[in-house]
Design an enzyme around this catalytic site. Sequence first.
Site, PDB file in Angstrom:
ATOM      1  CG  LEU A 109      11.152  12.242 -24.116  1.00 35.33           C
ATOM      2  CD1 LEU A 109      11.173  12.310 -22.594  1.00 35.33           C
ATOM      3  CD2 LEU A 109       9.846  11.572 -24.592  1.00 35.33           C
ATOM      4  CG  ASP A 161       4.013  -7.445 -20.014  1.00 38.58           C
ATOM      5  OD1 ASP A 161       3.879  -8.001 -21.129  1.00 38.58           O
ATOM      6  OD2 ASP A 161       4.053  -8.068 -18.937  1.00 38.58           O
ATOM      7  CG  HIS A 219       1.922  -7.063 -30.366  1.00 45.54           C
ATOM      8  ND1 HIS A 219       2.399  -7.017 -29.076  1.00 45.54           N
ATOM      9  CD2 HIS A 219       1.882  -8.388 -30.697  1.00 45.54           C
ATOM     10  CE1 HIS A 219       2.639  -8.257 -28.648  1.00 45.54           C
ATOM     11  NE2 HIS A 219       2.324  -9.107 -29.611  1.00 45.54           N
TER      12      HIS A 219
END
Length: 236
Positions: A127, A17, A34
Amino acid sequence: MPSERAPMPRHIGLIMDGNGRWAAKNGLPRSAGHTRGAEVFRTISRYCEKIGIEALTTYAFSTENWSRSADEVSSIMNILRKYLRDAFNQEGETSRVRFIGRRDRLAPDILSLMEEIEDGTRNNTGLKLNIAVDYGGRNEIVHAAREAAKLVEQGRISADEIDEDLIESLTFTSGCPPLDLLLRPSGEERISNFMLWQCAYAEFVYMDVLWPDFTTEHLDRAIEEFRSRNRRFGGR
Ligand code: IPE
Ligand code: IPE
Ligand code: MG
């Protein structure tokens, strides 16, 4: 790198965020925030892989983010498109990528890219990287409840057999270790409909840094904070 003290988190949830505020701070359009955020995401997911985190679930776009201006939504979707085309097409990709969230409202080309990436990384053993797109924690719980109801309807289980293990197995993150650390940069201290089921005993770390300014040192610090906590899980 974090020190060897208390256990490392096995599964980290990350609310990415602060892109808009970062752009405003730098006199740039929100879309630039973004774009920069997507780059930081790649750095951080690679770092998680390097330090041996088993699972990372990141919040990229919420079920509520559709309520932003059409311009912003379309620029986010374009950045996502470009990102999906470039980011996982590289030699040596070892993470196993899954997209979590609704699949009925995304553009068909984005969905195909997601499916390609999931198929292409399915057998990777590094991962476990879950990317939440059109994701809402409440929607996930509704989805699980609906799937459980279908099993009852089909006569495969009785209603009394719906238990926590079954619901867990029907969440989008099934197969991942329990969520240990929920990390939110940007200074906001709220959950914003992220991983509601999984947060049951997660440790929350909020950090006063905007996501595009987030570095591996911030992650190290959050992990150190996590390792200093006394987790009790309701026991003594
Ligand atoms: C997070 O950054 C990215 C998305 C929600 C898509 P924001 O766009 O929410 O940035 P702020 O919170 O307005 O600064
Ligand atoms: C949460 O951030 C969603 C993502 C980071 C993708 P928001 O910026 O949408 O959340 P609120 O509006 O501050 O609660
Ligand atoms: Mg925000």
